[in-house]
Design an enzyme around this catalytic site. Structure first.
Site, short mmCIF file in Angstrom:
data_model
loop_
_atom_site.label_atom_id
_atom_site.label_comp_id
_atom_site.label_asym_id
_atom_site.label_seq_id
_atom_site.Cartn_x
_atom_site.Cartn_y
_atom_site.Cartn_z
CG LEU A 16 3.36 -7.34 -9.87
CD1 LEU A 16 4.93 -7.26 -10.17
CD2 LEU A 16 2.71 -8.71 -9.71
CG ASP A 63 9.78 4.81 -18.85
OD1 ASP A 63 9.93 5.09 -17.60
OD2 ASP A 63 10.80 5.02 -19.51
CG ASN A 90 1.73 2.43 -6.42
OD1 ASN A 90 1.77 2.17 -5.20
ND2 ASN A 90 2.11 1.15 -7.48
CE1 TYR A 155 11.61 3.64 -2.10
CE2 TYR A 155 11.61 3.92 0.08
CZ TYR A 155 11.01 3.31 -1.01
OH TYR A 155 9.64 3.15 -1.08
CE LYS A 159 8.86 6.17 -2.88
NZ LYS A 159 7.72 6.10 -3.65
CB ILE A 190 3.49 -2.51 2.43
CG1 ILE A 190 2.82 -1.30 3.16
CG2 ILE A 190 1.97 -3.31 2.12
CD1 ILE A 190 2.38 -1.14 4.34
N PRO A 193 5.75 -7.89 -3.18
CG PRO A 193 4.75 -9.05 -5.39
CD PRO A 193 4.38 -7.97 -4.01
CD GLN A 256 9.07 2.59 16.83
OE1 GLN A 256 9.42 1.64 17.57
NE2 GLN A 256 9.21 2.71 15.42
#
Length: 256
Positions: A16, A63, A90, A155, A159, A190, A193, A256
């Protein structure tokens, strides 16, 4: 149509969103694509779409936080296609949570997929690629690997970890003479889903999307292909002088 002709590419989380777009464009540009995901039905549909368009593809349930699963994916890829030239790490998870209210369980869940998955994917790719004289490893980080967000503690950590781990792996491969390049991509928001689901859990999706649009100087969210074209570039010989680099595709968000 031949930017990655005959290269063998593994795309994790390929069922996905960004992974699907990556798989389809890599196949369009001539790669043989191994789509991996925990979502078997959707992954099989991506493979069917590639084959319908005349490409070659394979789906493997995977997994990314499992070392055993990575060994199986590499072995099966080499058995079917003979080699591994490109690995796109990804697969990822996202969840809201501050440094104060994120549970240890949530923390471990996010890092297991986002950071452990990138580590295991990179480690596995190096072992496979150095036998063939090189390759390209592409790790999906995020704008959240470059700047902080008060509601994305785990998160951000995952990352940010992907970002610097990528540089370490890139230097190791370069100094070892493996011919393996390792780069990270940093998408802005982006429309996928996962983003749509996150907005739905917080209230009205359309209102949430407009708020996200406004965060980007270009005035809109990105589309999966905006990132997938970056993947094709890093997978191809067009980027042969790039390693340890950050490809930021974010509509101006971090300017920014």
């Amino acid at each position: 149509m031949n930017r990655v002709k005959d290269k063998v590419a593994i795309v994790t989380g390929g069922a996905l969103g960004l992974g699907k777009a990556d798989a389809l464009l890599l196949a369009q540009e001539g790669a043989k694509v191994v789509v991996t995901d925990i979502k078997a039905e959707e992954g099989a549909e991506v493979v069917a779409a590639i084959e319908k368009a005349g490409g070659e593809a394979l789906f493997i349930t995977h997994d990314v936080g499992s070392e055993e699963d990575w060994a199986r994916v590499i072995t099966q890829t080499e058995k079917v296609f003979g080699r591994v030239d490109v690995v796109v790490n990804n697969a990822g998870l996202g969840t809201n949570g501050t440094a104060e209210n994120t549970s240890l369980e949530q923390w471990h869940k996010i890092l297991r997929v986002n950071l452990d998955g990138a580590f295991l994917g990179t480690k596995s790719a190096i072992e496979a690629m150095k036998k063939n004289g090189g390759g390209s490893i592409i790790n999906l980080s995020s704008i959240e690997g470059l700047v902080g967000d008060p509601n994305l503690a785990a998160y951000n950590a995952s990352k940010g970890g992907v970002r610097l781990f990528t540089k370490s792996a890139a230097l190791h491969c370069a100094k070892s003479g493996y011919g393996i390049r390792v780069n990270s991509i940093h998408p802005g928001y982006i429309w996928t889903p996962m983003v749509e689901e996150a907005l739905g859990s917080q209230g009205d999706v359309e209102t949430g999307r407009k708020a996200l649009d406004a965060l980007h100087p270009l005035g809109h969210l990105g589309e999966p292909d905006d990132i997938a074209w970056g993947v094709v570039f890093l997978a191809s010989e067009e980027s042969k002088f790039m390693t340890g680099s950050e490809l930021v595709i974010d509509g101006g968000y971090t300017a920014q």
